[in-house]
Design an enzyme around this catalytic site. Structure first.
Site, PDB file in Angstrom:
ATOM      1  N   GLY A   1       0.837  -1.197   0.000  1.00 11.55           N
ATOM      2  CA  GLY A   1       0.000   0.000   0.000  1.00 11.55           C
ATOM      3  C   GLY A   1       0.867   1.238   0.000  1.00 11.55           C
ATOM      4  O   GLY A   1       1.649   1.465  -0.923  1.00 11.55           O
TER       5      GLY A   1
ATOM      6  N   ALA B   1       2.615   4.788  -3.074  1.00 14.14           N
ATOM      7  CA  ALA B   1       2.668   4.224  -4.420  1.00 14.14           C
ATOM      8  C   ALA B   1       1.500   3.279  -4.679  1.00 14.14           C
ATOM      9  O   ALA B   1       0.823   3.368  -5.710  1.00 14.14           O
ATOM     10  CB  ALA B   1       3.990   3.502  -4.636  1.00 14.14           C
TER      11      ALA B   1
ATOM     12  N   SER C   1       0.040  -5.433   4.412  1.00 12.11           N
ATOM     13  CA  SER C   1      -0.030  -5.877   5.796  1.00 12.11           C
ATOM     14  C   SER C   1       0.050  -4.669   6.719  1.00 12.11           C
ATOM     15  O   SER C   1       0.993  -3.877   6.627  1.00 12.11           O
ATOM     16  CB  SER C   1       1.096  -6.857   6.125  1.00 12.11           C
ATOM     17  OG  SER C   1       1.131  -7.131   7.513  1.00 12.11           O
TER      18      SER C   1
ATOM     19  N   ILE D   1       7.804   3.720   4.291  1.00  8.37           N
ATOM     20  CA  ILE D   1       8.873   4.710   4.456  1.00  8.37           C
ATOM     21  C   ILE D   1       8.285   6.058   4.843  1.00  8.37           C
ATOM     22  O   ILE D   1       8.631   6.670   5.841  1.00  8.37           O
ATOM     23  CB  ILE D   1       9.705   4.823   3.167  1.00  8.37           C
ATOM     24  CG1 ILE D   1      10.426   3.499   2.882  1.00  8.37           C
ATOM     25  CG2 ILE D   1      10.719   5.955   3.295  1.00  8.37           C
ATOM     26  CD1 ILE D   1      11.456   3.120   3.910  1.00  8.37           C
TER      27      ILE D   1
ATOM     28  N   LYS E   1       3.557  25.006  -2.045  1.00  6.37           N
ATOM     29  CA  LYS E   1       4.969  24.966  -2.405  1.00  6.37           C
ATOM     30  C   LYS E   1       5.167  25.649  -3.755  1.00  6.37           C
ATOM     31  O   LYS E   1       4.681  25.170  -4.776  1.00  6.37           O
ATOM     32  CB  LYS E   1       5.470  23.516  -2.471  1.00  6.37           C
ATOM     33  CG  LYS E   1       6.929  23.401  -2.916  1.00  6.37           C
ATOM     34  CD  LYS E   1       7.354  21.950  -3.052  1.00  6.37           C
ATOM     35  CE  LYS E   1       8.765  21.842  -3.602  1.00  6.37           C
ATOM     36  NZ  LYS E   1       9.191  20.439  -3.821  1.00  6.37           N
TER      37      LYS E   1
ATOM     38  N   PRO F   1      12.127  27.993  -8.715  1.00  6.92           N
ATOM     39  CA  PRO F   1      10.665  28.141  -8.685  1.00  6.92           C
ATOM     40  C   PRO F   1       9.984  27.253  -9.726  1.00  6.92           C
ATOM     41  O   PRO F   1      10.616  26.770 -10.665  1.00  6.92           O
ATOM     42  CB  PRO F   1      10.481  29.611  -9.038  1.00  6.92           C
ATOM     43  CG  PRO F   1      11.602  29.876 -10.011  1.00  6.92           C
ATOM     44  CD  PRO F   1      12.764  29.024  -9.549  1.00  6.92           C
TER      45      PRO F   1
ATOM     46  N   GLN G   1      -3.216  32.963 -12.251  1.00  6.72           N
ATOM     47  CA  GLN G   1      -4.325  33.344 -13.123  1.00  6.72           C
ATOM     48  C   GLN G   1      -4.628  32.218 -14.101  1.00  6.72           C
ATOM     49  O   GLN G   1      -3.718  31.547 -14.592  1.00  6.72           O
ATOM     50  CB  GLN G   1      -3.970  34.605 -13.915  1.00  6.72           C
ATOM     51  CG  GLN G   1      -3.671  35.828 -13.073  1.00  6.72           C
ATOM     52  CD  GLN G   1      -3.255  37.008 -13.939  1.00  6.72           C
ATOM     53  OE1 GLN G   1      -3.626  37.113 -15.109  1.00  6.72           O
ATOM     54  NE2 GLN G   1      -2.459  37.903 -13.364  1.00  6.72           N
TER      55      GLN G   1
ATOM     56  N   LEU H   1       9.397   2.984  -4.814  1.00  5.22           N
ATOM     57  CA  LEU H   1      10.729   2.593  -4.366  1.00  5.22           C
ATOM     58  C   LEU H   1      11.151   1.241  -4.909  1.00  5.22           C
ATOM     59  O   LEU H   1      12.344   0.965  -5.023  1.00  5.22           O
ATOM     60  CB  LEU H   1      10.783   2.584  -2.834  1.00  5.22           C
ATOM     61  CG  LEU H   1      10.471   3.911  -2.136  1.00  5.22           C
ATOM     62  CD1 LEU H   1      10.545   3.740  -0.623  1.00  5.22           C
ATOM     63  CD2 LEU H   1      11.430   5.000  -2.592  1.00  5.22           C
TER      64      LEU H   1
ATOM     65  N   ILE I   1       7.449  10.966  -5.709  1.00  7.08           N
ATOM     66  CA  ILE I   1       6.022  10.848  -5.977  1.00  7.08           C
ATOM     67  C   ILE I   1       5.739  11.132  -7.447  1.00  7.08           C
ATOM     68  O   ILE I   1       4.879  10.497  -8.062  1.00  7.08           O
ATOM     69  CB  ILE I   1       5.228  11.774  -5.044  1.00  7.08           C
ATOM     70  CG1 ILE I   1       5.317  11.244  -3.599  1.00  7.08           C
ATOM     71  CG2 ILE I   1       3.774  11.886  -5.476  1.00  7.08           C
ATOM     72  CD1 ILE I   1       4.652  12.118  -2.570  1.00  7.08           C
TER      73      ILE I   1
END
Length: 507
Positions: free
Chosen positions: A14, A17, A41, A47, A80, A98, A146, A335, A348
């Site tokens: 699970g 990912a 499980s 992680i 972010k 940026p 915008q 991973l 991600i």
């Protein structure tokens, strides 16, 4: 005609990912005969340190019918606008990468040539002043872009800092609401078909057997299917990426969160600081060849400015990739497919692109080798391009070799693909574009400029322009951006207005 469609897809593991794959693939194949089962499980942890993303994450969850505000409330997220690099060039010096453009291209000539021509004429300016995203980040402000910007000066994008465990829970709710079946059990045996070595089924500790036509391995570094069962092999990149360990720890938040990720150079690597609404994420990514575990955790603890919520936990990894991300009827994701390091928040994003490739090249039960080969070639090239971008940050440091780690980084032999990019940019300000790249020219420009890797010449099309005539229009660009930033609300005010309500309850 025989129906050769794949009907049983099994996801192993699970976490972020696994549940992203389950949610996205269930929606993509809705209405069809495909059954999706996820086996995980609850006894096995994940992680879960990846808390910073890049803007593509917003498109991912919007395709699932979720809005930015829904996700931010559910995951205690903040905004972010980019990444601030502290001490990577020299001690005490910072710059921002940026999510957005710099300046305006004119007459078919990229903006950075005008910027360089003005600087060569004796009027140097900070390239961040021509980026709305960077300028907002520096000021600690945030506003939504915008929808129909009037000029390229208004173009910027944004991503999220979120609690990865809460995001996985959100993805699980979306997946299960749409029919994904979850089995909470440990896998005790992977059964291979004797005739071709394909995975046939999984034996569980409950005594149950789960059969599948195709399997997605989201079991983390272990690679339960892709490596332990199929022995695919791993391509190590520790000759160019020295960091192989990290300590991660959460801390109490102090003050309003800034709308960027902080990454600060340390003696044998770098430290991240990621603001969430309810806490901060901190970590030290380091090279075990250059510092001991004891000294690394001490350096991290000394640097975190607020009280820790628990003792730092260590994560060990091998930078590199699986030699084949798709092997037989197993596709590795997250991973399990490989790992570089978290410097540019790509983990991600690589899950997202892995899911996109699964959608684009989903096979039938024949598993045509052309599909498998294309998937593996695509995955390899994409991972190499991300690797090159990250290497550039280390190799370009100008810290004067103050520690063995940074001296060794300066001495890295660049991969040919990266060396060609650097050479062509320094010669002519030209951006090399490869197929399947995550980072576009504006991102490369941010890193080149931040590390002072600047072109030796500007576009000859500007030879007929008097540099003095550039001063006023470039000053006007800076003023236009500064005016927008001045009127924008603080990041904390945006969060207070839209995101303070309690997050969605976990199920």
């Amino acid at each position: 005609m025989q129906d050769n469609r794949i009907r049983k897809l099994v996801i192993v593991g699970g976490g972020t990912a696994g549940w992203m794959a389950a949610a996205a693939l269930r929606r993509h194949f809705q209405g069809g005969p495909l059954e999706i089962t996820l086996v995980e499980s609850s006894e096995i942890g994940t992680i879960g340190v990846g808390e910073a993303t890049i803007p593509t994450i917003r498109g991912f969850y919007q395709q699932l019918g979720l809005t930015d505000i829904e996700v931010m409330r559910a995951t205690q997220a903040t905004c972010k606008l980019g990444i601030r690099f502290n001490g990577w060039v020299r001690e005490g010096q910072s710059f921002i990468h940026p999510f957005g453009l710099f300046g305006q291209d004119l007459r078919g000539v990229p903006f950075h040539h005008y910027w360089r021509k003005l600087a060569q004429a004796g009027e140097p300016t900070d390239i961040a002043d021509y980026s709305l995203g960077a300028s907002l980040a520096r000021a600690g402000k945030f506003m939504a872009p915008q929808r129909n910007p009037g000029s390229s000066l208004s173009i910027f994008d944004w991503a999220l800092h979120f609690d990865a465990a809460l995001f996985a829970q959100l993805m699980r709710r979306v997946a299960e609401d749409n029919g994904v079946r979850r089995i909470d059990a440990r896998i005790t045996k992977v059964n291979l078909r004797p005739e071709d070595g394909f995975v046939a089924s999984l034996d569980l500790h409950t005594g149950q057997t789960v059969e599948g036509d195709i399997f997605i391995d989201c079991s983390g570094f272990r690679g339960l299917l892709i490596e332990e069962a199929l022995q695919t092999g791993y391509e190590h990149w520790n000759d160019v990426l020295f960091c192989d360990r990290a300590y991660a720890v959460q801390s109490e938040g102090v003050g309003d969160p800034m709308p960027y990720t902080d990454v600060t150079a340390h003696s044998a690597g770098w430290r991240w600081r990621i603001p969430l609404q309810h806490r901060y994420g901190n970590g030290y990514v380091y090279s075990s060849r250059h510092i001991s575990d004891e000294d690394a955790v001490a350096e991290l603890k000394a640097a975190v400015p607020d009280p820790l919520l628990f003792e730092p936990r260590q994560i060990r990894f091998n930078p590199g990739r699986r030699k084949r991300v798709w092997n037989k009827n197993v596709i590795a994701l997250g991973l399990a497919s490989g790992f570089l390091e978290p410097l540019e928040s790509t983990s991600i994003a690589l899950i997202e692109t892995g899911i996109d490739k699964i959608k684009a090249l989903f096979p039938d039960k024949d598993f045509a080798p052309e599909l498998v080969d294309e998937f593996n070639d695509w995955s390899r090239r994409e991972m190499e391009r991300v690797r090159d971008f990250i290497i550039l940050h280390y190799w370009a440091n100008q810290r004067g070799g103050d520690t063995a780690f940074w001296r060794d980084c300066n001495a890295i032999t660049l991969p040919d693909t990266l060396q060609r990019k650097v050479d062509l940019f320094r010669q002519r300000g030209h951006f090399v574009r490869y197929r399947w790249e995550m980072f576009q020219p504006a991102s490369w420009m941010a890193i080149y400029a931040g590390f002072e890797l600047l072109p030796d010449m500007v576009d000859p099309a500007l030879d007929g322009i008097d540099p003095k005539t550039l001063s006023a229009p470039l000053a006007e660009m800076r003023r236009a951006i500064a005016d927008v930033v001045a009127s924008a609300p603080p990041h904390g005010a945006f969060l207070e207005q839209y995101c303070r309500p309690a997050p969605m309850a976990a199920q």
